[in-house]
Write an enzyme that holds these catalytic residues in place. Sequence first.
Site, PDB file in Angstrom:
ATOM      1  N   TYR A  64       4.417  -4.276  -4.916  1.00  0.00           N
ATOM      2  CA  TYR A  64       4.130  -2.968  -5.164  1.00  0.00           C
ATOM      3  C   TYR A  64       3.553  -2.707  -6.502  1.00  0.00           C
ATOM      4  O   TYR A  64       4.022  -2.009  -7.317  1.00  0.00           O
ATOM      5  CB  TYR A  64       5.277  -1.905  -4.684  1.00  0.00           C
ATOM      6  N   CYS A  65       2.652  -3.866  -6.882  1.00  0.00           N
ATOM      7  CA  CYS A  65       2.240  -3.858  -8.301  1.00  0.00           C
ATOM      8  C   CYS A  65       0.678  -3.484  -8.243  1.00  0.00           C
ATOM      9  O   CYS A  65      -0.047  -3.910  -7.130  1.00  0.00           O
ATOM     10  CB  CYS A  65       2.610  -5.254  -8.949  1.00  0.00           C
ATOM     11  N   GLY A  66       0.117  -3.275  -9.421  1.00  0.00           N
ATOM     12  CA  GLY A  66      -1.458  -3.000  -9.356  1.00  0.00           C
ATOM     13  C   GLY A  66      -1.979  -4.411  -9.392  1.00  0.00           C
ATOM     14  O   GLY A  66      -3.088  -4.421  -9.016  1.00  0.00           O
ATOM     15  N   PHE A  67      -1.248  -5.565  -9.656  1.00  0.00           N
ATOM     16  CA  PHE A  67      -1.911  -6.795  -9.635  1.00  0.00           C
ATOM     17  C   PHE A  67      -1.482  -7.552  -8.121  1.00  0.00           C
ATOM     18  O   PHE A  67      -2.135  -8.529  -8.018  1.00  0.00           O
ATOM     19  CB  PHE A  67      -1.117  -7.561 -10.551  1.00  0.00           C
ATOM     20  N   THR A  68      -0.822  -6.696  -7.236  1.00  0.00           N
ATOM     21  CA  THR A  68      -0.574  -7.381  -6.039  1.00  0.00           C
ATOM     22  C   THR A  68      -1.859  -7.942  -5.240  1.00  0.00           C
ATOM     23  O   THR A  68      -1.707  -8.798  -4.398  1.00  0.00           O
ATOM     24  CB  THR A  68       0.164  -6.254  -5.263  1.00  0.00           C
TER      25      THR A  68
END
Length: 193
Positions: A64-68
Site C-alpha cells: 500500500y505504497c505509492g511505489f507499489t
Amino acid sequence: MAYRDLFHRRFLALAFAGLLAPSAAHAGCPALLNHTLPRLQDERPVALCAYAGQVVVVVNTASYCGFTPQYKSLEALYDRYKARGLVVLGFPSNDFGAQEPGSNADVAAFCENTFGVRFPMFAKSQVRPGPAANPLYVQLAERSGKAPGWNFHKYVIGRDGQWAFSADSKTDPLDASFIADIERLLAKPAPRP
C-alpha cells in the site's frame, strides 16, 4: 498478540534453531548471502547461498505504497535478465508508514494476483535497524552505509557476492541508469568456486 510480537517470537525461534544463522554447510557462500530466511508463501527456510554467482537485487516491498507499482517493473527486470543470471529478492516490510499490514498469505496473494510476481519473495521482516532486523538488511546497511529510508529501496549484490550499489525508492527498476548498472554487473563472469 500483535503481529510484530508474533514475528519477533518466530524470528527468535528460527534463530535459536540455527535456521537464520550462517552455517558450516555454506562455508563457501559469500557472507552477504550466507543466511537462511523463510519464504513468503509457506515460510519454508531458503538458503540465500543458492543465489551465489548471480546478480541479486534485494528490495523491501509494501502493498500500500505509492511505489507499489514498481512490482511490475521488478517482475519485468527479473523476466528480462533471469536467463543471464539476475534474481530479484523481495522482502515485504511494515516498517514505513504501516503500508504492509497483512499476513504473509495476504502479501503473497496480493503480489501474485495484482502484479503476477514470480521472483522470490520472503516472509515479512524488519528492514530498519533494530534488535529484530533482518540479518541480510543489517549487513547491507553496514556495507553500503545506508539503511532503507522507505519502501522499495534497492540494494544490488554483484556476482562476487559483494554489495555493488544501491538505488532509492524513487528509482524505478527499469530506469535507464539502473539497467546500465545491472548490465555492467551481468557482463562480469561469475567467480570460480
